[in-house]
Design an enzyme around this catalytic site. Sequence first.
Site, short mmCIF file in Angstrom:
data_model
loop_
_atom_site.label_atom_id
_atom_site.label_comp_id
_atom_site.label_asym_id
_atom_site.label_seq_id
_atom_site.Cartn_x
_atom_site.Cartn_y
_atom_site.Cartn_z
N LYS A 79 40.63 27.27 38.39
CA LYS A 79 41.62 28.31 38.72
C LYS A 79 41.62 28.51 40.24
O LYS A 79 40.55 28.52 40.86
CB LYS A 79 41.24 29.60 37.99
N SER A 154 45.65 35.95 33.30
CA SER A 154 46.14 35.32 34.51
C SER A 154 45.71 33.87 34.66
O SER A 154 46.25 33.16 35.51
CB SER A 154 45.64 36.12 35.71
N SER A 178 41.65 37.74 31.11
CA SER A 178 42.39 36.60 31.67
C SER A 178 41.88 35.21 31.32
O SER A 178 42.52 34.23 31.66
CB SER A 178 42.47 36.71 33.18
N1 GLN Z 1 46.01 41.19 32.44
C1 GLN Z 1 45.03 42.03 33.04
C2 GLN Z 1 45.52 42.48 34.39
O1 GLN Z 1 46.63 42.25 34.67
C3 GLN Z 1 43.72 41.29 33.16
C4 GLN Z 1 43.73 40.33 34.29
C5 GLN Z 1 42.47 39.57 34.43
O2 GLN Z 1 41.63 39.56 33.54
N2 GLN Z 1 42.33 38.96 35.58
O3 GLN Z 1 44.84 43.05 35.17
#
Ligand code: GLN
Length: 491
Positions: A79, A154, A178
């Site tokens: 990532k 994400s 994420s």
């Molecule tokens: N979807 C969640 C957010 O927008 C979690 C994101 C993540 O785990 N990086 O913060």
Amino acid sequence: MELYNLTATDIVDKIKKKQVSAREITKSFLERIKSIDPKINAFVSVYNEDAVKQAEEVDKKINSGKESGKLAGVPVAIKDNMCIRGQKTTCSSKILENYVAPYDATIIERLKQEDAVIIGKTNMDEFAMGSSTENSAFMVTKNPWDLKRIPGGSSGGSAAAVSALISPVSLGSDTGGSIRQPASLCGVVGLKPTYGRISRYGLIAFASSLDQIGPISRNVADTALVLSAISGYDRKDSTSVDLPVDDYLAEIEKDIKGLTIGLPKEYFVDAVDKDVEKAIRDSVKIFEKLGAKIKEVSLPHTKYALSVYYIIAPSEASANLARYDGVKYGYRADSGTLVGMYENTRSAGFGSEVKRRIMLGTYALSSGYYDAYYLKAQKVRTLIKNDFDRAFNPAGAGADIILTPTSPFAAFRIGEKTANPLQMYFSDVFTLSCSLAGICGISIPCGFSSEGLPIGLQLIGKAFDEKTILKAAGNFQKQTDHHLKIPNINA
Ligand code: GLN
């Protein structure tokens, strides 16, 4: 069979037996990236030449008879919020578009030590804020099961890459879901380790008390393999914990007779899609057949998780992202004055979701509101953690692990939730509590919706008890074939 069909454990085995070379494996995946990735947009950088060089080094080592590492010759996609020395690390943000990392993250060092081949960087929601990978400043990653749908986020690029067989394994980061949510939506396995299990050194910070790196792969054995390679204490991360790393691959072979699985009643609510609920209920029966004891448990503060997360995560983000001022890192917009330069840089460099979080966080931390919002949220976070402690306590409910849906719904259409941040935030309603409590969770494929979209189930474990969720997941996978199905994107 094409080499890109091989899983990580197969690759290691075949390379060690010299049935195939690391170079051939790497070439096969690089070719696959070239032919398939234009449809998926999983990668933001591909290391065509460098990856082949890394693979040739591994081959040399093997041919010279030297002991090779745990991940010898396995291509890994990273990532794009983890630093690799000399490579761009963008966080899919305009503000870091041309930022080249001057050092390796600890997980990169460990991958290299174990002879993995790093093939490129994957797309993500900007600074890991989002649940669909639509917040990338560069492009939208598509779900390999339906190119009109999002892959989750994400870590959407990392999950889509594994699902589409363009990388056998990848690393994602999970702050509130994420890794697990995109794994669920792409039909692959994603594990968020306990906070402190894997070093965060070299992971660009979003919300430091929640962020963790973890593996995404096609099956539980590959997850166990990668986890064992990258876990463990790191003196460069003061929050990493000095506890021995279990032999996860050996653990997944053990049976789960007598294991107590808690089903939290707060996670089986009307908001859960019917197909998801059915897949989860069917999976529970499989665990029962495997000899597990199923027990209803209660996590009464679950209903506050979303609100608590959306105070704590933006608060930490607002502090962490203060460093992007046009002076120290990345993009700079000109202006006649210093303050003007800060303003123009941040206005043009950050996307709208990142700005929304910075504003929310700055507000929650400001004097007068700190006690009412941030401090209150931290107190409720403790109550959420106490819920898990009670559920796991032998004198309480006595669960060994907890089983829930990973996401309330399967992959949604691109654009469907972008206009409504609250609907988007709801995507992580089942993954957030585990993150807030700092414990571990895994998402594994457990079925398909009536539209043919993957569904995932989440197993939540006690702190540093990754071995038990992996063992349960491994046993489940031996009884099912959901993880063996592959999206048809070759046409
Ligand atoms: N979807 C969640 C957010 O927008 C979690 C994101 C993540 O785990 N990086 O913060």
